[in-house]
Every structure is written in structure tokens, then in C-alpha cells.
Design an enzyme around this catalytic site. Structure first.
Site, PDB file in Angstrom:
ATOM      1  N   GLU A   1       0.811  -1.231   0.000  1.00  0.00           N
ATOM      2  CA  GLU A   1       0.000   0.000   0.000  1.00  0.00           C
ATOM      3  C   GLU A   1       0.841   1.277   0.000  1.00  0.00           C
ATOM      4  O   GLU A   1       0.493   2.237  -0.676  1.00  0.00           O
ATOM      5  CB  GLU A   1      -0.961   0.006   1.191  1.00  0.00           C
ATOM      6  CG  GLU A   1      -2.006  -1.093   1.098  1.00  0.00           C
ATOM      7  CD  GLU A   1      -3.035  -1.015   2.197  1.00  0.00           C
ATOM      8  OE1 GLU A   1      -3.694   0.020   2.341  1.00  0.00           O
ATOM      9  OE2 GLU A   1      -3.176  -2.012   2.945  1.00  0.00           O
TER      10      GLU A   1
ATOM     11  N   HIS B   1       8.608 -26.468   4.408  1.00  0.00           N
ATOM     12  CA  HIS B   1       8.019 -27.705   3.905  1.00  0.00           C
ATOM     13  C   HIS B   1       7.450 -27.546   2.498  1.00  0.00           C
ATOM     14  O   HIS B   1       6.803 -28.459   1.995  1.00  0.00           O
ATOM     15  CB  HIS B   1       6.928 -28.190   4.876  1.00  0.00           C
ATOM     16  CG  HIS B   1       7.475 -28.461   6.249  1.00  0.00           C
ATOM     17  ND1 HIS B   1       7.979 -29.688   6.627  1.00  0.00           N
ATOM     18  CD2 HIS B   1       7.650 -27.633   7.301  1.00  0.00           C
ATOM     19  CE1 HIS B   1       8.414 -29.611   7.876  1.00  0.00           C
ATOM     20  NE2 HIS B   1       8.236 -28.371   8.307  1.00  0.00           N
TER      21      HIS B   1
ATOM     22  N   LYS C   1     -13.535  -0.635  -4.190  1.00  0.00           N
ATOM     23  CA  LYS C   1     -14.681  -0.539  -3.272  1.00  0.00           C
ATOM     24  C   LYS C   1     -15.867   0.137  -3.962  1.00  0.00           C
ATOM     25  O   LYS C   1     -17.012  -0.276  -3.795  1.00  0.00           O
ATOM     26  CB  LYS C   1     -14.299   0.243  -2.004  1.00  0.00           C
ATOM     27  CG  LYS C   1     -13.422  -0.548  -1.034  1.00  0.00           C
ATOM     28  CD  LYS C   1     -13.123   0.266   0.215  1.00  0.00           C
ATOM     29  CE  LYS C   1     -12.272  -0.531   1.189  1.00  0.00           C
ATOM     30  NZ  LYS C   1     -11.904   0.201   2.396  1.00  0.00           N
TER      31      LYS C   1
HETATM   32  O1  PA5 Z   1      -5.235   0.126   4.326  1.00  0.00           O
HETATM   33  C1  PA5 Z   1      -6.330   0.245   3.785  1.00  0.00           C
HETATM   34  O2  PA5 Z   1      -6.746   1.328   3.328  1.00  0.00           O
HETATM   35  C2  PA5 Z   1      -7.221  -0.947   3.683  1.00  0.00           C
HETATM   36  O3  PA5 Z   1      -6.517  -2.121   3.922  1.00  0.00           O
HETATM   37  C3  PA5 Z   1      -8.404  -0.801   4.640  1.00  0.00           C
HETATM   38  O4  PA5 Z   1      -7.954  -0.915   5.972  1.00  0.00           O
HETATM   39  C4  PA5 Z   1      -9.447  -1.859   4.337  1.00  0.00           C
HETATM   40  O5  PA5 Z   1      -9.927  -1.675   3.033  1.00  0.00           O
HETATM   41  C5  PA5 Z   1     -10.615  -1.824   5.295  1.00  0.00           C
HETATM   42  O6  PA5 Z   1     -11.111  -0.525   5.458  1.00  0.00           O
HETATM   43  P1  PA5 Z   1     -11.368   0.002   6.934  1.00  0.00           P
HETATM   44  O7  PA5 Z   1     -10.044  -0.099   7.633  1.00  0.00           O
HETATM   45  O8  PA5 Z   1     -11.823   1.402   6.787  1.00  0.00           O
HETATM   46  O9  PA5 Z   1     -12.386  -0.906   7.510  1.00  0.00           O
END
Ligand code: PA5
Length: 346
Positions: A232, A248, A340
Site C-alpha cells: 500500500e 516444507h 470498493k
Molecule cells: O489500508 C487500507 O486502506 C485498507 O486495507 C483498509 O484498511 C481496508 O480496506 C478496510 O477498510 P477500513 O479499515 O476502513 O475498515
């Protein structure tokens, strides 16, 4: 060559100001502990398992709880609950935005089954659901990327579990904050690359696909977090796996010289590894010599909690510097957002 020591260079790519958030992380953790302290949900006696509903960055709160809990913790990354949810279960729904469909669906299933629950979010639908069902809700500050709010989410949940007697450790919160501060002091942007282990590690990973290897029940969550932070923040592929299981199967994947080009291994150890797993890291490191670049990274701090969380914090810096080397803004995650949007437009 991208210069990691020039403030101007960092500012050019870090438009979202991620470095300020990372550098304030020890303070965020302190606030997370205080938030958990002030939030005193009624937790029934007799809880013998916890289900943390959460995805992505928010699910890390569940991983930290799993690592230190004295009862089984299942991190539920799905729309439905596992079949063992029922008597003796506590559900904790964690979503930074409060709008994550899978998390809301898991909580809904728990509420329908009358399982005790509380929720943590910065607002969103989760807060509304909590209010309308009369379940406790802890609101964390808004304005962060979910993954950058891990201190609020994980530490508040951990503090609540500690108060409820559900941890198998007695956290030394001050020692934890000191360990995080010492990572920050060594890895912050103002420390030149020649003395900065996070910048050096990021440089060594640049242009490669990192494989992060943790140890079962110990640094496995660290490996997972490093991988997701590199995905990310640095916006590139990365993978993680766990010792001893990978000995393994995955180990054989290094056989083909052509296919192992471009990989890089990072072993994440700490003082709490099973001695046999420590030996496995050493042997694997030796076996990979001359085949794949590999490094072994240890942890700061004294307690298990400090070692795990400070190593996670170090990984945040590494993923940040790798983003700068990749000449990309660490903050936005447009692909997650557009994915999303497409899901909810159906
Ligand atoms: O880092 C991110 O933006 C994502 O991994 C979010 O954490 C994930 O999409 C879930 O969203 P939220 O944390 O708002 O529930």
C-alpha cells in the site's frame, strides 16, 4: 538516483504527508492506550474466544490481539462468521472508516445471534449500527489512512482486552512507547542514510520483490504487516510466509535460477522465537546465500509486545522509504478505493 536524505525529494513524492504520521506513531500509540483506558465496555465474564471482524489495515488490531490474548482470537476477514461463533464469544468489529462491507456483515451476523460485541471506528455506518443496537462504540480520530491509524485501533483494543483480563501478558505500556521512540529516533527522515537502518533496508529492497518471513505465533503478524505496508505505501508486489511451514514447501521454489531473479528475502526474528525456528532462520539464510539476497532483521525493546510492535514500526519506515525510491506518494491507495466503489455500485 533518488536521494533519501533530501527533504525536498521526500516532499516531492510524499504529498499526503505520510512521514509526519509515521513519526508521530509513538504518540498515536500512547493516545490509543488512553482511548482504550477511557472506554470501558461491559464484557461478560466467561468469554472464551474472541472474533475480531476487520479487513486490511483494521484487521491488524485483530492480529495484535491474537498474538497476545490468553483465549483464542479469530480474525474474521469475511462476510459470515465461523461456525464456532456462539456461547462464550466476544465480537469486536474494527473498521477505521466504519464502512467496510465485510466487517459490517460479520457484526450483523453476530448481533442476529445475540453475541456480545463492541465496535471501533472513526465513525461511519459501524458507529450508527452500534448506536442503533445499543452496543459500545469506541470512536478513534478521523483523517488517517486506515493502515496509518494502527496505533489507535490496535492499542485501544489491546488495552480493553487487558482490562477485561483477556491477555496473557501484562503490558508495560511505557516500555512499549520507549521502544517505539527508539525506532523512530534511529529511522526518522532527518537521520542520514549512512546511519539509518530503514533507509538502508529500503535501498536494498528497491527494484526487487520482497518476501517477508516471520515465525509462527511470534513474528508472523509482523511479516504480514510489512507485506501489506509495502503493497500500500510502496505500491509494489510483496509476499509473506511463516517459518516453519515454508520449510516444507516454499523453500523449493528457490530452485530455478531464472525464476528467483528479482526476489529478496527478509527474515523477521526477535528474542521470543522458538529456538528451533531461530535455527531454521539461520539455516535458510545460509542456504539462500549466493541465490537470493537475504537479510535477518531483529527487534528493539525488551518485552514481547515491544519487540513485535517496534518491528512493525520499523517496517512502516522501510515501506515509506521504498515508496520514495519508487517515486510514488505513499498515502493514496486509489486501486482500493476504486475497487470498493465498483463493488458498492453493483
Ligand atoms: O489500508 C487500507 O486502506 C485498507 O486495507 C483498509 O484498511 C481496508 O480496506 C478496510 O477498510 P477500513 O479499515 O476502513 O475498515
Amino acid at each position: 538516483m533518488t536521494e533519501l536524505d533530501e527533504e525536498r525529494q521526500l516532499q516531492e513524492y510524499d504529498k499526503g504527508g505520510m512521514i509526519a504520521v509515521i513519526e508521530a506513531y509513538p504518540d498515536q500509540c500512547r493516545e490509543g492506550i488512553a482511548l482504550g483506558d477511557g472506554f470501558r465496555p461491559e464484557i461478560p465474564t466467561g468469554v472464551d474466544k474472541v472474533i475480531v471482524c476487520g479487513m486490511g489495515g483494521s484487521a491488524m488490531a485483530g492480529e495484535v490481539a491474537r498474538r497476545f490474548s490468553r483465549v483464542p482470537v479469530f480474525v474474521n476477514r469475511n462476510y459470515t462468521l465461523p461456525s464456532f461463533a456462539g456461547d462464550g464469544t466476544l465480537i469486536i468489529a474494527v473498521s477505521y472508516s466504519g464502512n467496510t462491507a465485510e466487517t459490517i456483515s460479520g457484526l450483523d451476523a453476530g448481533l442476529r445471534a445475540r453475541i456480545p460485541a463492541f465496535a471501533v471506528s472513526s465513525g461511519g455506518k459501524l458507529e450508527e449500527i452500534a448506536r442503533s443496537h445499543g452496543i459500545p462504540h469506541l470512536r478513534v480520530p478521523r483523517g488517517y489512512q486506515p493502515r496509518a491509524a494502527m496505533g489507535y485501533l490496535a492499542l485501544s483494543v489491546l488495552r480493553v482486552l487487558a482490562q477485561a483480563g483477556l491477555l496473557r501478558i501484562e503490558p508495560d505500556w511505557e516500555e512499549l512507547i520507549h521502544a517505539l521512540e527508539s525506532v523512530r529516533d534511529a529511522s526518522r527522515a532527518a537521520v542520514p542514510e549512512a546511519d539509518n537502518p530503514a533507509k538502508q533496508l529500503a535501498r536494498s529492497l528497491y527494484g526487487r520483490i520482497p518476501l517477508f518471513y516471520g515465525t509462527a505465533g511470534n513474528t508472523d503478524l509482523v511479516a504480514m504487516r510489512w507485506k501489506t505496508q509495502v503493497n500500500e505505501n510502496s505500491k509494489q508486489p510483496a509476499f509473506w510466509n511463516v517459518i516453519p511451514e515454508l520449510n516444507h514447501n516454499e523453500i523449493v521454489g528457490f530452485s530455478d535460477e531464472r525464476l528467483r531473479q528479482g526476489l529478496s528475502c527478509v527474515f523477521l526474528k526477535n528474542d521470543y522465537d522458538h529456538p528451533e525456528n531461530r535455527a531454521r532462520i539461520e539455516i535458510m539464510h545460509e542456504l539462500l546465500h549466493g541465490k537470493v539476497p537475504a537479510v535477518v532483521i531483529g527487534a528493539d525493546g525488551r518485552s514481547e509486545l515491544s519487540q513485535v510492535l517496534s518491528q512493525i514500526h520499523f517496517g512502516d519506515y522501510v515501506s515509506y522509504y521504498l515508496a520514495i525510491l519508487n517515486q510514488i506518494d505513499p498515502t493514496p491507495v486509489e486501486l482500493i478505493e476504486s475497487f470498493k466503489r465498483r463493488m458498492s455500485a453493483r
